[in-house]
Scaffold this motif. Structure first.
Motif, mmCIF file in Angstrom:
data_model
loop_
_atom_site.group_PDB
_atom_site.id
_atom_site.type_symbol
_atom_site.label_atom_id
_atom_site.label_comp_id
_atom_site.label_asym_id
_atom_site.label_seq_id
_atom_site.Cartn_x
_atom_site.Cartn_y
_atom_site.Cartn_z
ATOM 1 N N LEU A 1 0.818 -1.206 0.000
ATOM 2 C CA LEU A 1 0.000 0.000 0.000
ATOM 3 C C LEU A 1 0.859 1.267 0.000
ATOM 4 C CD1 LEU A 1 -2.789 -1.079 2.510
ATOM 5 C CD2 LEU A 1 -2.997 -0.769 0.046
ATOM 6 N N ILE A 2 1.960 1.246 0.724
ATOM 7 C CA ILE A 2 2.850 2.417 0.732
ATOM 8 C C ILE A 2 3.461 2.626 -0.646
ATOM 9 C CG2 ILE A 2 5.043 3.304 1.607
ATOM 10 C CD1 ILE A 2 2.739 3.711 3.513
ATOM 11 N N LEU A 3 3.903 1.559 -1.291
ATOM 12 C CA LEU A 3 4.459 1.679 -2.642
ATOM 13 C C LEU A 3 3.398 2.172 -3.617
ATOM 14 C CD1 LEU A 3 6.577 -1.603 -2.770
ATOM 15 C CD2 LEU A 3 7.437 0.736 -2.584
ATOM 16 N N PHE A 4 2.178 1.668 -3.465
ATOM 17 C CA PHE A 4 1.071 2.108 -4.309
ATOM 18 C C PHE A 4 0.754 3.578 -4.060
ATOM 19 C CE2 PHE A 4 -3.597 1.332 -5.547
ATOM 20 C CZ PHE A 4 -3.327 1.686 -6.860
ATOM 21 N N PHE A 5 0.793 3.981 -2.797
ATOM 22 C CA PHE A 5 0.562 5.382 -2.436
ATOM 23 C C PHE A 5 1.597 6.291 -3.082
ATOM 24 C CE2 PHE A 5 1.277 8.912 0.596
ATOM 25 C CZ PHE A 5 0.026 9.505 0.545
ATOM 26 N N LEU A 6 2.842 5.875 -3.094
ATOM 27 C CA LEU A 6 3.894 6.665 -3.724
ATOM 28 C C LEU A 6 3.682 6.759 -5.232
ATOM 29 C CD1 LEU A 6 7.038 5.363 -1.780
ATOM 30 C CD2 LEU A 6 5.835 7.540 -1.478
ATOM 31 N N MET A 7 3.187 5.681 -5.852
ATOM 32 C CA MET A 7 2.887 5.717 -7.275
ATOM 33 C C MET A 7 1.801 6.744 -7.575
ATOM 34 S SD MET A 7 2.866 1.635 -8.193
ATOM 35 C CE MET A 7 1.979 1.967 -9.704
#
Length: 276
Positions: free
Chosen positions: A253-259
Motif C-alpha cells: 500500500l505504501i508503494l502504491f501510495f507513492l505511485m
C-alpha cells in the motif's frame, strides 16, 4: 485543517510503521521491527507484485484513454442546445446512480458464459460465444469495458462544465475565418479547455487506479483463479484479509501510495505548464 491533516496522517503513518514490521496473524499480535525487509521481498516478487503492477497500469490506462476520448466526444455533442437534451443528459448519467458492486454483479450476470445476455446476443448474430469474465485473457479487458460504461458520464460532466464556461467569441472568429469544425476544435476549443481536461484526467485517473469493488465483486479473492484481474488493490486486500500478512500488505500500500503521489505530481505540473 488540523483535523483533516490528522485524519489523513494517522492512517498513512500507521501503515508506514507496519510496513517496517513483521506484523501478521492478528492486529494485536506482537511484531518486530525488520527495517526494509518487506520492501525487498515485495520489490523482488515477480510472481504476484509486478504482474499486479502491470495489470493496474493496464486497467487504468485502458479505461482512462477511452473514457477521456468518449467523454470529450459526448460533451461536444451535448454542448449546443437541441431538442430533448434534458432527457439525453439524464440517460447518460444513469450509470453513475448505481453502486460499483451492484454494477459489477449486473455485468457478471450479463457476461455469464452459458445464459448471459452477451453470449446470447452473439449467437443471434451468428458469432461464437466468448468467455468474457471467465477467460484469463478476456477478464481484464471486459472489466475495463464495465468501468468505461459506468464512469464515462463523470468525465462528460466535468468536460461539459468546462465547455459551457467558454466564451463563444473565439469559436465564432475562427468560423468567420473559414476554419473547419475539426480545426476549430483542435486549435481553439481544445487548448482553451486543456486545464479542465487535465483535471478530468487527474480525478478519473486516481479513481481508476484504486478501483477495487468492481474487480472483487466479479472475480472474488485473488482476482480470479489465475489472478487474471489482480491489481495492487486486490493484491493488498488479499495479503491483509486472506493471509493476515499486515506488514507485507502495508508495504504494498505504501508503494502504491507513492505511485499515486507521483502521478498526481506529474499531472499537476502539466496542468500548471498548460495554464502558463
Amino acid at each position: 485543517m488540523a483535523f483533516v491533516v490528522l485524519l489523513i496522517a494517522f492512517p498513512v503513518g500507521w501503515t508506514l510503521y507496519l510496513s517496517f514490521t513483521d506484523a501478521s496473524g492478528s492486529v494485536r499480535a506482537p511484531s518486530e521491527f525488520i527495517g526494509f525487509e518487506n520492501y525487498f521481498d515485495v520489490l523482488t516478487d515477480t510472481e504476484r507484485f509486478w504482474p499486479a503492477v502491470g495489470r493496474t497500469v493496464f486497467f487504468t490506462g485502458g479505461a482512462l484513454i477511452v473514457e477521456m476520448a468518449l467523454g470529450m466526444a459526448i460533451a461536444l455533442l451535448l454542448w449546443r442546445p437541441f431538442r430533448g437534451e434534458k432527457w439525453v443528459r439524464i440517460a447518460i448519467l444513469l450509470p453513475l446512480v448505481a453502486t460499483p458492486v451492484a454494477v459489477g454483479m449486473m455485468w457478471r450476470l450479463i457476461f455469464e458464459p452459458n445464459i448471459g445476455f452477451a453470449n446470447q446476443a452473439l449467437k443471434w448474430l451468428g458469432l461464437p460465444a466468448q468467455p468474457w469474465l471467465s477467460g484469463q485473457n478476456t477478464a481484464l479487458p471486459t472489466l475495463i469495458f464495465v468501468d468505461i460504461w459506468q464512469w464515462t458520464p463523470m468525465v462528460v460532466l466535468i468536460l461539459l462544465a468546462g465547455l459551457t464556461a467558454l466564451s463563444d467569441e473565439p469559436d465564432e472568429a475562427a468560423r468567420v475565418d473559414g476554419a473547419s469544425a475539426w480545426q476549430r476544435f483542435w486549435y481553439v476549443t481544445f487548448p482553451l479547455i486543456m486545464p479542465t481536461f487535465i483535471t478530468a484526467i487527474l480525478l478519473r485517473g486516481i479513481d481508476a487506479l484504486k478501483t477495487f469493488d468492481i474487480l472483487y465483486a466479479t472475480k472474488g479473492k485473488g482476482g480470479g483463479s489465475f489472478h487474471e484481474v489482480e491489481t495492487l488493490n486486490v493484491y493488498a486486500y488479499g495479503l491483509s484479509f486472506d493471509y493476515n500478512k499486515y506488514g507485507e500488505s502495508s508495504t504494498v500500500l505504501i508503494l502504491f501510495f507513492l505511485m499515486i503521489i507521483g502521478c498526481i505530481w506529474l499531472l499537476t505540473a502539466r496542468k500548471k505548464k498548460g495554464s502558463n
